[in-house]
Design a protein around this motif. Structure first.
Motif, PDB file in Angstrom:
ATOM      1  N   ARG A 159       0.815  -1.154   0.062  1.00  0.00           N
ATOM      2  CA  ARG A 159       0.187  -0.109  -0.046  1.00  0.00           C
ATOM      3  C   ARG A 159       0.937   1.122  -0.013  1.00  0.00           C
ATOM      4  N   ASP A 160       1.933   1.197   0.556  1.00  0.00           N
ATOM      5  CA  ASP A 160       2.916   2.327   0.737  1.00  0.00           C
ATOM      6  C   ASP A 160       3.977   2.432  -0.277  1.00  0.00           C
ATOM      7  N   MET A 161       3.699   1.471  -1.103  1.00  0.00           N
ATOM      8  CA  MET A 161       4.724   1.535  -2.347  1.00  0.00           C
ATOM      9  C   MET A 161       4.508   2.717  -3.405  1.00  0.00           C
ATOM     10  N   ARG A 162       5.628   3.139  -3.943  1.00  0.00           N
ATOM     11  CA  ARG A 162       5.325   4.198  -5.004  1.00  0.00           C
ATOM     12  C   ARG A 162       4.978   3.509  -6.156  1.00  0.00           C
ATOM     13  N   ILE A 163       3.858   4.223  -6.864  1.00  0.00           N
ATOM     14  CA  ILE A 163       3.181   3.417  -8.251  1.00  0.00           C
ATOM     15  C   ILE A 163       4.144   3.457  -9.104  1.00  0.00           C
ATOM     16  N   PRO A 164       4.444   2.493 -10.016  1.00  0.00           N
ATOM     17  CA  PRO A 164       5.616   2.495 -10.918  1.00  0.00           C
ATOM     18  C   PRO A 164       5.336   3.692 -12.036  1.00  0.00           C
ATOM     19  N   ILE A 165       6.426   4.329 -11.941  1.00  0.00           N
ATOM     20  CA  ILE A 165       6.331   5.510 -13.074  1.00  0.00           C
ATOM     21  C   ILE A 165       7.455   5.402 -14.181  1.00  0.00           C
ATOM     22  N   TYR A 166       7.269   6.151 -15.229  1.00  0.00           N
ATOM     23  CA  TYR A 166       8.577   6.272 -16.356  1.00  0.00           C
ATOM     24  C   TYR A 166       9.373   7.350 -15.497  1.00  0.00           C
ATOM     25  N   GLU A 167      10.483   6.914 -15.353  1.00  0.00           N
ATOM     26  CA  GLU A 167      11.314   8.051 -14.922  1.00  0.00           C
ATOM     27  C   GLU A 167      11.890   9.192 -15.926  1.00  0.00           C
ATOM     28  N   THR A 168      11.953   8.926 -17.197  1.00  0.00           N
ATOM     29  CA  THR A 168      12.389   9.795 -18.042  1.00  0.00           C
ATOM     30  C   THR A 168      11.005   9.896 -19.231  1.00  0.00           C
ATOM     31  N   GLU A 169      11.324  10.751 -20.054  1.00  0.00           N
ATOM     32  CA  GLU A 169      10.112  11.026 -20.971  1.00  0.00           C
ATOM     33  C   GLU A 169       9.798  10.045 -21.923  1.00  0.00           C
ATOM     34  N   HIS A 170      11.011   9.271 -22.275  1.00  0.00           N
ATOM     35  CA  HIS A 170      10.814   8.179 -23.317  1.00  0.00           C
ATOM     36  C   HIS A 170      11.311   6.783 -22.926  1.00  0.00           C
ATOM     37  N   ALA A 171      11.186   6.702 -21.577  1.00  0.00           N
ATOM     38  CA  ALA A 171      11.506   5.372 -20.782  1.00  0.00           C
ATOM     39  C   ALA A 171      10.778   4.222 -21.369  1.00  0.00           C
ATOM     40  N   ALA A 172      11.228   3.277 -21.341  1.00  0.00           N
ATOM     41  CA  ALA A 172      10.273   1.893 -21.929  1.00  0.00           C
ATOM     42  C   ALA A 172      10.189   0.946 -20.590  1.00  0.00           C
ATOM     43  N   GLY A 173      10.709   1.433 -19.451  1.00  0.00           N
ATOM     44  CA  GLY A 173      10.563   0.456 -18.380  1.00  0.00           C
ATOM     45  C   GLY A 173      10.149   1.265 -17.164  1.00  0.00           C
ATOM     46  N   LEU A 174       9.169   0.690 -16.417  1.00  0.00           N
ATOM     47  CA  LEU A 174       8.465   1.018 -14.930  1.00  0.00           C
ATOM     48  C   LEU A 174       9.584   0.335 -13.884  1.00  0.00           C
ATOM     49  N   ASP A 175       9.964   1.187 -13.200  1.00  0.00           N
ATOM     50  CA  ASP A 175      10.626   0.306 -12.057  1.00  0.00           C
ATOM     51  C   ASP A 175       9.801  -0.181 -11.071  1.00  0.00           C
ATOM     52  N   ILE A 176      10.119  -1.358 -10.490  1.00  0.00           N
ATOM     53  CA  ILE A 176       9.331  -1.923  -9.392  1.00  0.00           C
ATOM     54  C   ILE A 176       9.945  -2.119  -8.382  1.00  0.00           C
ATOM     55  N   MET A 177       9.438  -2.198  -7.171  1.00  0.00           N
ATOM     56  CA  MET A 177      10.194  -2.227  -5.751  1.00  0.00           C
ATOM     57  C   MET A 177       9.899  -3.500  -5.044  1.00  0.00           C
ATOM     58  N   ALA A 178      10.823  -3.856  -4.278  1.00  0.00           N
ATOM     59  CA  ALA A 178      10.718  -4.942  -3.224  1.00  0.00           C
ATOM     60  C   ALA A 178       9.715  -4.583  -2.287  1.00  0.00           C
ATOM     61  N   ALA A 179       8.516  -5.291  -2.225  1.00  0.00           N
ATOM     62  CA  ALA A 179       7.515  -5.006  -0.975  1.00  0.00           C
ATOM     63  C   ALA A 179       7.774  -6.202   0.061  1.00  0.00           C
ATOM     64  N   ILE A 180       8.697  -6.226   0.573  1.00  0.00           N
ATOM     65  CA  ILE A 180       9.311  -7.398   1.541  1.00  0.00           C
ATOM     66  C   ILE A 180       9.061  -6.375   2.989  1.00  0.00           C
ATOM     67  N   PRO A 181       8.898  -7.296   4.044  1.00  0.00           N
ATOM     68  CA  PRO A 181       9.064  -6.287   5.316  1.00  0.00           C
ATOM     69  C   PRO A 181       9.974  -5.516   5.491  1.00  0.00           C
ATOM     70  N   GLU A 182       9.727  -4.396   6.185  1.00  0.00           N
ATOM     71  CA  GLU A 182      11.007  -3.408   6.572  1.00  0.00           C
ATOM     72  C   GLU A 182      11.987  -3.876   7.557  1.00  0.00           C
ATOM     73  N   ASP A 183      11.723  -4.800   8.424  1.00  0.00           N
ATOM     74  CA  ASP A 183      12.513  -5.344   9.439  1.00  0.00           C
ATOM     75  C   ASP A 183      13.173  -6.591   9.073  1.00  0.00           C
ATOM     76  N   LYS A 184      12.807  -7.096   7.680  1.00  0.00           N
ATOM     77  CA  LYS A 184      13.428  -8.154   7.209  1.00  0.00           C
ATOM     78  C   LYS A 184      14.065  -8.287   5.793  1.00  0.00           C
ATOM     79  N   PRO A 185      15.111  -7.317   5.931  1.00  0.00           N
ATOM     80  CA  PRO A 185      15.778  -7.221   4.606  1.00  0.00           C
ATOM     81  C   PRO A 185      16.295  -8.535   4.115  1.00  0.00           C
ATOM     82  N   LEU A 186      16.392  -8.675   2.715  1.00  0.00           N
ATOM     83  CA  LEU A 186      16.778  -9.866   2.202  1.00  0.00           C
ATOM     84  C   LEU A 186      18.194  -9.852   1.728  1.00  0.00           C
ATOM     85  N   ASN A 187      19.013 -10.900   2.330  1.00  0.00           N
ATOM     86  CA  ASN A 187      20.295 -10.979   2.111  1.00  0.00           C
ATOM     87  C   ASN A 187      20.506 -12.048   1.121  1.00  0.00           C
TER      88      ASN A 187
END
Ligand SMILES: O=c1ccn([C@H]2C[C@H](O)[C@@H](COP(=O)(O)OP(=O)(O)OP(=O)(O)O)O2)c(=O)[nH]1
Length: 152
Positions: A14-42
């Motif tokens: 819910r608190d994740m940023r909605i994927p956006i195009y970072e530049t005018e003609h970017a092809a890709g939408l960056d997506i983020m890890a929605a893992i628990p704050e207190d459980k980083p993945l090593n």
């Protein structure tokens, strides 16, 4: 006419940023890890992990979403998408997940909100599959796998 990609955020995204195009003609939408704050993945060298994004997509019919690596992560850390490009089918309604692998020499830490991959929405063709007895002759014929030159 613009192509609309429906993006539903699951409770853990819910608190994740909605994927956006970072530049005018970017092809890709960056997506983020929605893992628990207190459980980083090593991610140890050689380890693979299916990482949550907290997103469900509604890809329009006639399109797919491809899950592709971020080149910076690949260059700097050897971290890439194992099944690249992952295919998100237009009729898939589950959470989008990213299959990361660490091909580097040292462990890599992923934290909640880190950009782990990018989505490219692309048109697809569904073809009519027809069984045939012969195929037409061509100049290439059966040549492949480097048959057209001596360089690798
Ligand atoms: O990187 C990926 C690849 C796939 N998927 C989801 C969306 C896709 O529509 C579904 C099925 O993917 P695919 O067809 O590649 O997997 P499969 O191994 O053939 O499984 P299935 O039998 O479910 O089709 O899994 C992801 O979330 N991330």
């Amino acid at each position: 006419m613009s192509v609309v990609l429906g993006v539903l955020r699951l409770p853990h995204g819910r608190d994740m940023r909605i994927p956006i195009y970072e530049t005018e003609h970017a092809a890709g939408l960056d997506i983020m890890a929605a893992i628990p704050e207190d459980k980083p993945l090593n991610l140890a060298p050689g380890q693979r992990e299916l990482v949550s994004t907290g997103l469900v997509l509604e890809v329009p019919a006639g399109f797919e979403a491809q899950v592709r690596p971020r080149s910076g992560l690949a260059l700097k850390h050897g971290v890439t998408v194992l099944n690249s490009p992952g295919t998100i089918d237009a009729d898939y309604r589950g959470e989008v997940k990213v299959l990361l692998i660490n091909l580097g020499q040292v462990a890599f830490e992923i934290r909640r909100g880190d950009r782990i991959a990018q989505l490219v929405v692309a048109p697809v063709s569904q073809v009519e599959v027809v069984l045939v007895e012969t195929v037409t002759d061509t100049g290439r014929g059966e040549g492949g796998f480097g048959s057209t030159g001596s360089s690798a």
